[in-house]
Write a protein that holds these residues in place. Structure first.
Motif, PDB file in Angstrom:
ATOM      1  N   PHE A   1       0.895  -1.349   0.007  1.00  0.00           N
ATOM      2  CA  PHE A   1      -0.072   0.180   0.097  1.00  0.00           C
ATOM      3  C   PHE A   1       0.976   1.176   0.059  1.00  0.00           C
ATOM      4  CE2 PHE A   1       0.426  -2.091   4.185  1.00  0.00           C
ATOM      5  CZ  PHE A   1       1.225  -0.930   4.913  1.00  0.00           C
ATOM      6  N   ASP A   2       0.274   2.257  -0.340  1.00  0.00           N
ATOM      7  CA  ASP A   2       0.980   3.619  -0.227  1.00  0.00           C
ATOM      8  C   ASP A   2       1.409   3.815   1.180  1.00  0.00           C
ATOM      9  OD1 ASP A   2       0.654   3.846  -3.202  1.00  0.00           O
ATOM     10  OD2 ASP A   2      -0.797   5.557  -2.872  1.00  0.00           O
ATOM     11  N   ARG A   3       2.857   4.026   1.763  1.00  0.00           N
ATOM     12  CA  ARG A   3       3.383   3.735   2.709  1.00  0.00           C
ATOM     13  C   ARG A   3       3.700   5.074   3.622  1.00  0.00           C
ATOM     14  NH1 ARG A   3       7.818   0.155   5.118  1.00  0.00           N
ATOM     15  NH2 ARG A   3       6.805  -0.537   7.027  1.00  0.00           N
ATOM     16  N   ALA A   4       3.453   5.514   4.579  1.00  0.00           N
ATOM     17  CA  ALA A   4       4.041   6.685   5.140  1.00  0.00           C
ATOM     18  C   ALA A   4       5.612   6.250   5.491  1.00  0.00           C
ATOM     19  CB  ALA A   4       3.493   7.294   6.452  1.00  0.00           C
ATOM     20  N   THR A   5       6.430   7.307   5.192  1.00  0.00           N
ATOM     21  CA  THR A   5       7.924   6.842   5.470  1.00  0.00           C
ATOM     22  C   THR A   5       8.443   7.693   6.715  1.00  0.00           C
ATOM     23  OG1 THR A   5       8.943   8.442   3.871  1.00  0.00           O
ATOM     24  CG2 THR A   5       8.452   6.105   3.197  1.00  0.00           C
ATOM     25  N   VAL A   6       7.774   8.622   7.126  1.00  0.00           N
ATOM     26  CA  VAL A   6       7.998   9.370   8.582  1.00  0.00           C
ATOM     27  C   VAL A   6       6.547   9.463   9.508  1.00  0.00           C
ATOM     28  CG1 VAL A   6       9.561  10.742   7.298  1.00  0.00           C
ATOM     29  CG2 VAL A   6       7.263  11.493   6.958  1.00  0.00           C
ATOM     30  N   ASP A   7       6.795   9.987  10.588  1.00  0.00           N
ATOM     31  CA  ASP A   7       5.911  10.236  11.366  1.00  0.00           C
ATOM     32  C   ASP A   7       5.340  11.675  11.066  1.00  0.00           C
ATOM     33  OD1 ASP A   7       6.198   7.937  12.635  1.00  0.00           O
ATOM     34  OD2 ASP A   7       7.227   8.840  14.373  1.00  0.00           O
ATOM     35  N   GLY A   8       3.978  11.913  10.739  1.00  0.00           N
ATOM     36  CA  GLY A   8       3.502  13.192  10.633  1.00  0.00           C
ATOM     37  C   GLY A   8       2.299  13.263   9.965  1.00  0.00           C
ATOM     38  N   TYR A   9       1.754  14.393   9.066  1.00  0.00           N
ATOM     39  CA  TYR A   9       0.391  14.414   8.585  1.00  0.00           C
ATOM     40  C   TYR A   9       0.233  14.073   7.255  1.00  0.00           C
ATOM     41  CZ  TYR A   9      -0.056  16.373  13.291  1.00  0.00           C
ATOM     42  OH  TYR A   9      -0.017  16.549  14.455  1.00  0.00           O
ATOM     43  N   ALA A  10      -0.677  13.165   6.875  1.00  0.00           N
ATOM     44  CA  ALA A  10      -1.310  12.763   5.633  1.00  0.00           C
ATOM     45  C   ALA A  10      -2.005  14.140   5.054  1.00  0.00           C
ATOM     46  CB  ALA A  10      -1.800  11.651   5.307  1.00  0.00           C
TER      47      ALA A  10
END
Lengths: 400, 400
Positions: free
Chosen positions: B51-60
């Motif tokens: 899936f499209d995956r967040a590579t950092v902690d933050g805001y989508a």
């Protein structure tokens, strides 16, 4: 928490080197020794061959009896018996006698040469010799291959088939080797599932657990994969306690999230002590080193390439020390295939693939599974370096 | 006997290649796959990441919502929820909204970028964005690492920890590998005793049994050492029958004596058929190749170096074919360290040790145990060559 700041790699290595783990030695049967590392010097307890040995089929003689032999005036010797391979010779050669021996047979007393049967004639119990034999002709003297008391293998030797065969030839049916250190492996993260399970939305398959487990095995250790800890203290603490109870050390590969990292650290803190809470290298800064019940516990980064890089930098040397493979060279010098940029002040470890004499950087980012699968190892780019030029010589450290 | 004359090595290899042995395939759990050879092409059944995956902690966010953001005129977005690693996002982003995501979390529908939390300000349920985010910022798109349907590993790949880790990442918990061929190993000779036994006069310890057994294991086969046959037909026939019943082929290392060689040959003759009764090479001329019950039976020379040389020339390629490791390169080019003399008309295989770029001949004679222990492999000197000069380039074939 004890430390929140990152420390240099050297400080982390100093902590790892200070761990009071000693190599253990065990005795295994020779049939199980292949691939193990010798934990004793091997001194030959016997002569090889153990006796003066015939190297041809023919006649054992006293060489001096044949010195006058010639085609025109051959010497005749009386054949007084036979000795075959595996037999103990009970006959003694008097002047003018000979004994038939087969290849591998021990020479009877008095004999000092063996003449090939093709070079003589036999007539009833007489052998006719047409040319002189010199002492030691057709004979391998006792101990000429390996003399008793010779140091033949040293502590730290990896036992391949040549070495096990040598041990067999010397009569060893057991041998002392370094015991395999037992390493517990834990993967963490709510997103991780094991292969074979259904991949529900938001989940990914475990990779670090398998990579680390099999890297330990290739290195010669015994890996115990304990499974996946979820993002809660109890889940991780339970596995960590099991790990330190059953193994010599525990490796935890972090879930990708920052929260997971803090969890590993705080669980170690509750059960033992955290020494390192971050290392000033990139990738792999989020690395935790602590001790629980006197056993080292490593929290490795979640990104596969970072995880494997830090395993290689911190854990593998410790394992090698325990297995007696400390001196093993795991680096090669290659030439960088193209220019690479780094950031001043950042100590970077870059995965590279080796192609002949070239090191080819793999520039996919640490999150990509394929980075470490395609790479053979990594190069280090010091803080002070911003650019490595194409063709520059670099030192590649192999993964594992 | 069918053949009494010696044949060229090529004829012996032709016979070996004609043996109707087929590689067998078995499915093993991924946990047992390390070191095995893949017997299937591996095509990725999934996207990695899935899936499209967040590579950092933050805001989508929807990147387009931030295009006008600047330090002086920041954009405010309403935080409508959170998604953590391992969770399935149930939220959908409407224009002007954002969702907090942790590293590894799947992006909620509508989002196409993740802004690191360090780069924004948060005020209650509002996030304040100071600069534009471009689509794909902080995101690893589904399948960018490994797309579904990609061929990732090919038949014949030896599975190291990187490959097993890749298989894990793709969800495989079993894998098809080549089955280990089972090889019976028999030592022969009245003079041979097993290590651990008392070395009575005239006896020597077995070396070939251990060397061949462990060489087969290193190669990836399963060796069954059946023990020592004595110099009589029944003793050898019994072990040979057991060998062909339980294994895919049988290797017999001859006792040193010529008589033993004839014994091996005549027992094969009685139980099956002898194809080769001698090969025109030195050392290792006394090599027998036959078939019993459809299984290949090799009679290898008794001298350790000859035994291992002929194992390397004749048996190892057959085993590699069965294990799917046929293409493995087992040769290197080095420079001869000093002049070597051979005999015209004799095709010789000379053991050598590799030291850097040099090949150093081991000139102890085939009877010496230490020759093959010290050597890494051998060079071939053709019939037509009498002298190899120092510095001449030679091809070294590794033992095994």
């Amino acid at each position: 928490m004890a430390f929140l700041k990152v420390v240099p790699l050297e400080e982390a290595l100093r902590i790892v080197n200070s761990f009071k783990l000693k190599p253990r030695v065990e005795e295994v049967s020779l049939d199980e020794a292949l691939g193990r590392v010798l934990a004793e010097n091997i001194v030959s307890p016997i002569n090889v061959p153990p006796f003066d040995r015939a190297t041809v089929d023919g006649y054992a003689v006293r060489a001096q009896d044949t010195f006058m032999a010639s085609e025109s005036d051959p010497v005749e010797l009386k054949v007084i018996g036979e000795v075959h391979a595996g037999e103990e010779p009970k006959i003694k050669l008097a002047p003018g006698t000979a004994v038939y021996v087969s290849t591998g047979a021990p020479l009877p007393e008095g004999a000092d040469a063996v003449i090939q049967f093709e070079d003589v004639d036999r007539k009833d119990d007489t052998v006719i010799v047409y040319k002189p034999a010199y002492p030691s002709l057709g004979v391998m003297k006792a101990g000429t291959d390996i003399p008793r008391g010779k140091l033949v293998l040293e502590t730290g030797t990896r036992l391949g088939f040549k070495e096990t065969a040598l041990l067999s030839a010397l009569g060893f049916n057991t041998v002392k080797v370094y015991a395999k250190p037992k390493v517990a492996v834990i993967s963490t993260g709510n997103e991780i599932v094991l292969p074979g399970e259904e991949l529900k939305p938001g989940k990914i398959y475990d990779i670090n657990g398998r990579a680390i487990t099999d890297a330990i095995r290739e290195l010669g250790g015994e890996a115990c994969f304990l499974g996946i800890a979820r993002d809660d203290e109890k889940s991780l603490a339970d596995l960590m306690i099991k790990g330190v109870a059953e193994c010599d050390m525990v490796l935890i590969s972090g879930g990708a999230s920052g929260g997971m990292r803090d969890l590993t650290s705080s669980v170690i803190e509750k059960l033992g002590r955290v020494y390192i809470h971050g290392i000033a290298i990139q990738p792999g800064k989020p690395t935790i080193i602590g001790v629980v019940d006197g056993k080292p516990v490593f929290g490795l980064p979640g990104y596969p390439t970072s995880c494997l890089t830090n395993f290689t930098l911190l854990v593998a040397p410790l394992l090698r020390r325990l297995i007696g493979r400390e001196s093993e060279v795991r680096k090669v010098r290659k030439k960088l295939v193209h220019k690479v940029f780094s950031v001043k002040g950042r100590r970077q470890f870059l995965p590279v693939k080796i192609e002949g004499e070239k090191a080819v950087p793999i520039l996919k980012g640490s999150g990509a599974v394929t980075s470490f699968v395609e790479a053979d190892g990594f190069i280090e780019i010091p803080e002070t370096v911003e650019i490595l030029e194409a063709g520059e010589e670099v030192e590649v450290t192999f993964f594992g």
